[in-house]
Design a protein around this motif. Structure first.
Motif, PDB file in Angstrom:
ATOM      1  N   GLY A   1       0.816  -1.198   0.000  1.00  0.00           N
ATOM      2  CA  GLY A   1       0.000   0.000   0.000  1.00  0.00           C
ATOM      3  C   GLY A   1       0.851   1.250   0.000  1.00  0.00           C
ATOM      4  N   ALA A   2       0.454   2.227  -0.793  1.00  0.00           N
ATOM      5  CA  ALA A   2       1.234   3.459  -0.910  1.00  0.00           C
ATOM      6  C   ALA A   2       0.959   4.380   0.264  1.00  0.00           C
ATOM      7  CB  ALA A   2       0.890   4.159  -2.224  1.00  0.00           C
ATOM      8  N   PRO A   3       1.972   5.028   0.813  1.00  0.00           N
ATOM      9  CA  PRO A   3       1.768   5.991   1.901  1.00  0.00           C
ATOM     10  C   PRO A   3       1.448   7.374   1.343  1.00  0.00           C
ATOM     11  CG  PRO A   3       4.100   5.741   1.500  1.00  0.00           C
ATOM     12  CD  PRO A   3       3.403   4.831   0.509  1.00  0.00           C
ATOM     13  N   TYR A   4       1.092   8.272   2.236  1.00  0.00           N
ATOM     14  CA  TYR A   4       0.974   9.674   1.850  1.00  0.00           C
ATOM     15  C   TYR A   4       2.382  10.275   1.895  1.00  0.00           C
ATOM     16  CZ  TYR A   4      -4.101   9.475   2.269  1.00  0.00           C
ATOM     17  OH  TYR A   4      -5.436   9.166   2.102  1.00  0.00           O
ATOM     18  N   ILE A   5       2.899  10.680   0.759  1.00  0.00           N
ATOM     19  CA  ILE A   5       4.269  11.180   0.667  1.00  0.00           C
ATOM     20  C   ILE A   5       4.262  12.694   0.765  1.00  0.00           C
ATOM     21  CG2 ILE A   5       6.327  11.316  -0.782  1.00  0.00           C
ATOM     22  CD1 ILE A   5       5.549   8.665  -2.003  1.00  0.00           C
ATOM     23  N   GLU A   6       5.090  13.198   1.667  1.00  0.00           N
ATOM     24  CA  GLU A   6       5.219  14.642   1.824  1.00  0.00           C
ATOM     25  C   GLU A   6       6.287  15.198   0.898  1.00  0.00           C
ATOM     26  OE1 GLU A   6       6.438  17.676   5.403  1.00  0.00           O
ATOM     27  OE2 GLU A   6       5.100  16.001   5.855  1.00  0.00           O
ATOM     28  N   SER A   7       7.416  14.520   0.798  1.00  0.00           N
ATOM     29  CA  SER A   7       8.482  14.926  -0.121  1.00  0.00           C
ATOM     30  C   SER A   7       9.459  13.774  -0.280  1.00  0.00           C
ATOM     31  CB  SER A   7       9.221  16.174   0.398  1.00  0.00           C
ATOM     32  OG  SER A   7       9.854  15.879   1.643  1.00  0.00           O
ATOM     33  N   ILE A   8      10.270  13.851  -1.327  1.00  0.00           N
ATOM     34  CA  ILE A   8      11.297  12.845  -1.597  1.00  0.00           C
ATOM     35  C   ILE A   8      12.600  13.578  -1.911  1.00  0.00           C
ATOM     36  CG2 ILE A   8      12.035  10.928  -3.064  1.00  0.00           C
ATOM     37  CD1 ILE A   8       9.142  10.282  -3.619  1.00  0.00           C
ATOM     38  N   ASP A   9      13.687  13.159  -1.244  1.00  0.00           N
ATOM     39  CA  ASP A   9      15.018  13.715  -1.497  1.00  0.00           C
ATOM     40  C   ASP A   9      15.925  12.628  -2.047  1.00  0.00           C
ATOM     41  OD1 ASP A   9      14.273  16.212  -0.508  1.00  0.00           O
ATOM     42  OD2 ASP A   9      14.810  15.651   1.541  1.00  0.00           O
ATOM     43  N   ALA A  10      16.826  13.019  -2.924  1.00  0.00           N
ATOM     44  CA  ALA A  10      17.853  12.116  -3.441  1.00  0.00           C
ATOM     45  C   ALA A  10      19.184  12.467  -2.792  1.00  0.00           C
ATOM     46  CB  ALA A  10      17.958  12.212  -4.959  1.00  0.00           C
ATOM     47  N   GLN A  11      19.820  11.485  -2.166  1.00  0.00           N
ATOM     48  CA  GLN A  11      21.143  11.705  -1.575  1.00  0.00           C
ATOM     49  C   GLN A  11      22.181  11.437  -2.654  1.00  0.00           C
ATOM     50  OE1 GLN A  11      21.992  10.209   2.397  1.00  0.00           O
ATOM     51  NE2 GLN A  11      23.975   9.485   1.663  1.00  0.00           N
TER      52      GLN A  11
END
Length: 510
Positions: free
Chosen positions: A217-227
């Motif tokens: 199940g997909a979560p509610y995503i606030e943001s995604i960062d790439a390291q």
């Protein structure tokens, strides 16, 4: 006095022989390994395995030696593992696009997304409903500009509680997709704080696009960062793959609640620990301590919140604890027990480290052996720069073979030849000679005491005989003296009687 000096001298000789024998025994190595060389190079290097650390009796591997076939030590350098150089990690926000349900291996551009002339992605429709949302498409190249590798994705989940698996795929054209790994994400509110695991490790991969497929199940995503790491991080990535692990270490419970002890079994330069909890659905803060021995004080080396959570088919555990390289053998884990601690069961530990590299000069004839494990040995390693002396040749990789039998000297001399045999024979001969001499001296002293005791015993007998004559004591000497004394007394009585008779006659005549 002369005999006392002789005995003292022999005692000192025996003491020196004993000390010499102990020194010879202490100088021996507990373990030896065969070194397998494949070419006629001048320099060889070998990465030290766990068996060498386990046999070492020094924290700095100062008791490691390399011997040639004649039993001669050869010059060597010992390079301790160094912390790999890392460029500063950079977190860059990336754009992501929710996708409707689709098979992870499907080909073609995803629905609702188009590719611009510069390769960036743009949404062409509204995001799907949550019930139909099971994937997210990430435009990596736009933010990284293709100049760096992506170490990880950091997914910031809006949900207060989420636990689920996610698979990652990569592509450069949105048509051909390759698997890029799998991870587990976690976010749990606990005791007023938040416990989260939001990283998806990608091991420095290069790709234009990434697709996240949510398996639970997909979560509610606030943001995604790439390291992002620059190309200089390649060495750090290779160092991670060269880690050695000692697994299956069982920690024993201490006298206090929440206290656990374990030993690594050698001077391993441990820089990370995996602590596996005995029961699922456990969350507990913990502090890790270490010390070199019983006489040393405990010192804190790391702290973290340990967890093991189970949700259906998904189980997540705390990541490894990282620390500065630590060669201590004794370790202690103190767990907060206010919420039950770790519960029942056994805490197991895995210790990881980056092994040292030994480089040596192949002087003399083969076979070469590596010796380790001597309490009396002091490090004789030189720096790698002094060892190579600017030589243009590159050290060839050698392989450490199996352990040699304990009774076999690793100096690799001819079979059955013991280089210390003559010295041991001389020491034993000196010891036997010293013991024999002490026995002879003791016999002479006893014999002399018996000789001196004879006259003294006769004098005592004479005195006893005289006493016996007067008082009726036993003994031949005493009886003789008593008879002699009785004769003298009879003579004296007869003389007195004669004198008295003569005096009487003289009186009558008158």
């Amino acid at each position: 006095m002369k005999r006392v000096l002789i005995v003292t001298g022999w005692c000192l000789a025996i003491s020196s022989v004993w000390v010499s024998t102990a020194a010879v025994a202490a100088d021996r190595f507990a373990q030896r390994f065969a070194l397998e060389l494949e070419s006629g190079a001048a320099y060889y290097s070998v990465t030290l395995p766990a068996a060498v650390y386990a046999a070492s009796q020094r924290g700095d591997l100062g008791d490691v030696r390399v011997f040639n076939g004649a039993g001669e030590p050869v010059p060597y350098s010992l390079d301790a593992p160094r912390e790999p150089s890392r460029a500063p990690a950079t977190l860059r926000p990336v754009r992501w696009f929710p996708l409707p349900s689709a098979a992870p291996g499907s080909t073609g551009a995803p629905l609702g997304v188009t590719i611009a002339a510069d390769g960036s992605l743009r949404a062409t429709s509204a995001p799907p409903a949550r019930a139909q949302h099971d994937a997210d498409l990430i435009d990596v190249a736009r933010e990284t500009r293709g100049e760096a590798r992506v170490d990880a994705l950091v997914v910031h989940v809006r949900d207060d509680n989420y636990q689920g698996r996610v698979s990652v795929e990569s592509s450069d054209d949105l048509r051909n997709w390759q698997p890029a790994g799998e991870a587990q994400l976690l976010k749990v509110s606990y005791n007023g704080s938040t416990l989260s695991q939001d990283r998806i490790e990608l091991n420095g991969m290069r790709a234009r696009y990434l697709r996240l497929h949510w398996l639970d199940g997909a979560p509610y995503i606030e943001s995604i960062d790439a390291q992002v790491q620059t190309a200089s991080a390649d060495n750090a990535q290779r160092a991670e793959t060269q880690l050695e692990w000692r697994e299956g270490i069982v920690a024993r419970a201490g006298p206090k609640a929440g206290e656990y002890f374990f030993e690594t079994g050698g001077p391993y330069p441990v820089d990370r620990l995996r602590l596996s909890l005995p029961q699922p659905n456990t969350v507990a803060p913990a502090v890790v301590y270490s010390r070199s021995g019983l006489e040393s004080a405990w010192r804190e080396v790391s702290s973290a919140t340990l967890f093991r959570l189970h949700n259906g088919t998904v189980e997540q555990s705390n990541p490894s604890l990282e620390m500065a390289p630590d060669t201590d053998r004794q370790w202690r884990v103190v767990v907060d027990t206010r919420n039950g601690g770790l519960g029942s069961g056994t805490l197991t530990v895995a210790a990881g480290w980056r092994p040292a590299t030994l480089t040596f000069v192949a002087r003399g004839a083969a076979p070469f052996t590596l010796a380790v494990g001597s309490a009396a040995a002091v490090s004789s390693a030189v720096s790698r720069t002094d060892l190579l002396m600017g030589a243009s040749s590159v050290a060839v990789t050698a392989r450490l073979g199996g352990a040699l039998p304990v009774g076999q000297e690793g100096d690799a001399q001819s079979p059955g030849k013991d280089p210390d045999a003559m010295r041991r024979y001389m020491l034993w001969a000196a010891l036997l000679l010293a013991v024999g001499s002490l026995g002879a001296i003791a016999w002479r002293i006893a014999r002399g005491a018996q000789v001196h005791a004879g006259p003294q015993a006769g004098g005592v007998a004479d005195d006893g005989g005289g006493t016996g004559g007067s008082g009726g004591a036993d003994g031949a000497g005493g009886s003789a003296s008593g008879v002699h004394s009785g004769s003298d007394a009879a003579s004296a009585t007869a003389n007195d009687a004669g004198t008295a008779g003569a005096d009487g006659q003289s009186t009558g005549k008158n």
